[in-house]
Design an enzyme around this catalytic site. Structure first.
Site, PDB file in Angstrom:
ATOM      1  N   GLY A  52       0.750  -1.271   0.001  1.00 14.78           N
ATOM      2  CA  GLY A  52      -0.022   0.156   0.007  1.00 14.78           C
ATOM      3  C   GLY A  52       0.805   1.187   0.190  1.00 14.78           C
ATOM      4  O   GLY A  52       0.502   2.348   0.631  1.00 14.78           O
ATOM      5  N   HIS A  53       1.892   1.370  -0.880  1.00 12.57           N
ATOM      6  CA  HIS A  53       2.732   2.232  -0.920  1.00 12.57           C
ATOM      7  C   HIS A  53       3.729   2.052  -2.285  1.00 12.57           C
ATOM      8  O   HIS A  53       3.714   1.082  -2.639  1.00 12.57           O
ATOM      9  CB  HIS A  53       3.795   2.373   0.184  1.00 12.57           C
ATOM     10  CG  HIS A  53       4.694   1.334   0.564  1.00 12.57           C
ATOM     11  ND1 HIS A  53       4.627   0.277   1.437  1.00 12.57           N
ATOM     12  CD2 HIS A  53       5.780   0.808  -0.299  1.00 12.57           C
ATOM     13  CE1 HIS A  53       5.312  -0.486   1.446  1.00 12.57           C
ATOM     14  NE2 HIS A  53       6.271  -0.220   0.411  1.00 12.57           N
ATOM     15  N   ALA A  54       4.375   3.087  -2.570  1.00 12.75           N
ATOM     16  CA  ALA A  54       5.266   3.374  -3.716  1.00 12.75           C
ATOM     17  C   ALA A  54       6.488   3.819  -3.084  1.00 12.75           C
ATOM     18  O   ALA A  54       6.400   4.582  -1.807  1.00 12.75           O
ATOM     19  CB  ALA A  54       4.843   3.904  -4.771  1.00 12.75           C
ATOM     20  N   ARG A  99       2.381  -0.791  -4.989  1.00  9.60           N
ATOM     21  CA  ARG A  99       2.227  -2.289  -4.812  1.00  9.60           C
ATOM     22  C   ARG A  99       1.461  -2.641  -3.635  1.00  9.60           C
ATOM     23  O   ARG A  99       1.392  -1.958  -2.597  1.00  9.60           O
ATOM     24  CB  ARG A  99       3.612  -2.985  -4.536  1.00  9.60           C
ATOM     25  CG  ARG A  99       4.078  -3.028  -3.256  1.00  9.60           C
ATOM     26  CD  ARG A  99       4.762  -1.797  -2.687  1.00  9.60           C
ATOM     27  NE  ARG A  99       5.445  -0.832  -3.538  1.00  9.60           N
ATOM     28  CZ  ARG A  99       6.850  -1.164  -3.851  1.00  9.60           C
ATOM     29  NH1 ARG A  99       7.481  -1.696  -2.945  1.00  9.60           N
ATOM     30  NH2 ARG A  99       7.372  -0.111  -4.681  1.00  9.60           N
ATOM     31  N   ILE A 124       5.859   6.911  -0.502  1.00 11.78           N
ATOM     32  CA  ILE A 124       4.613   7.512  -0.980  1.00 11.78           C
ATOM     33  C   ILE A 124       3.406   6.674  -0.419  1.00 11.78           C
ATOM     34  O   ILE A 124       3.419   5.391  -1.109  1.00 11.78           O
ATOM     35  CB  ILE A 124       4.429   7.922  -2.284  1.00 11.78           C
ATOM     36  CG1 ILE A 124       5.555   8.584  -2.755  1.00 11.78           C
ATOM     37  CG2 ILE A 124       3.093   8.622  -2.754  1.00 11.78           C
ATOM     38  CD1 ILE A 124       5.537   8.771  -4.494  1.00 11.78           C
TER      39      ILE A 124
END
Ligand code: TYD
Length: 139
Positions: A52-54, A99, A124
C-alpha cells in the site's frame, strides 16, 4: 494512451540435490542492482494486506521462499496482479510502482532485496499523492 505495465520476472537457479536446496542471489548479477538491504515478510494472516505504498527511488526484487502471496503492481496508468509462489521466480518492483500484497498462504515467507537502506522519506503512502507524482488523475 496508457503505459502498459509488464511485470519483470527473474529466474533463479536452485541448487538441489539429495541434501536439499540452495538458492543464491547475487546483486547486480541475478537481479539488476547491488543489494543494500534484505528483509522478510512472514506470518502474515491470510486476510492481511501489506504494502500500500510506492517508493520514489527504491528498486526492489521479491522472491517467495515458501508458500505464496499475490502482489498488485500499479504504475498509475495500468495495474496487474501476479502470484509469487516459487523460490526460482523473482519479481522486480521498480521505483514509482504502487504495490499491494495479499492472499498470503499461512506459510508464506517472502524475501525482498532492496538497493538502498530503509528510508521512510522515500515512501509515498497515499494513493492520491502517488497519482499526483505520476501525473495521473484518480481513477
Ligand atoms: P512497511 O514498509 O510499512 O511494511 P509493508 O509495506 O510490508 O506493509 O514497514 C512496516 C514497518 O517495518 C515500519 O514500521 C517500518 C519498518 N521497516 C524497517 O524498519 N525496515 C525496513 O527495511 C522495512 C521494509 C520496514
Amino acid at each position: 494512451m496508457a503505459a502498459a505495465l509488464s511485470p519483470q520476472f527473474f529466474t533463479f537457479r536452485i541448487n538441489a540435490d539429495k541434501r536439499g536446496c540452495l538458492l543464491a542471489i547475487e546483486g547486480a548479477a541475478d537481479i539488476p542492482f547491488a543489494i543494500a538491504r534484505v528483509y522478510f515478510l512472514f506470518e502474515a494472516p491470510p486476510a492481511a494486506r501489506r504494502g500500500g505504498h510506492a517508493h520514489r527511488n527504491l528498486r526492489q526484487a521479491a522472491v517467495c521462499l515458501r508458500g505464496g502471496c499475490d502482489m498488485l503492481l500499479d504504475n498509475g496508468e495500468d495495474k496487474t496482479a501476479v502470484r509469487l509462489d516459487s523460490p526460482s521466480r523473482g519479481l522486480l518492483i521498480d521505483k514509482m510502482i504502487w504495490r499491494e500484497l495479499f492472499n498470503f498462504s499461512p506459510d508464506c515467507l517472502l524475501a525482498v532485496f532492496a538497493d538502498a537502506p530503509y528510508d521512510e522519506g522515500d515512501y509515498i503512502r497515499d494513493y492520491g499523492d502517488f497519482l499526483a507524482v505520476t501525473g495521473q488523475q484518480p481513477y
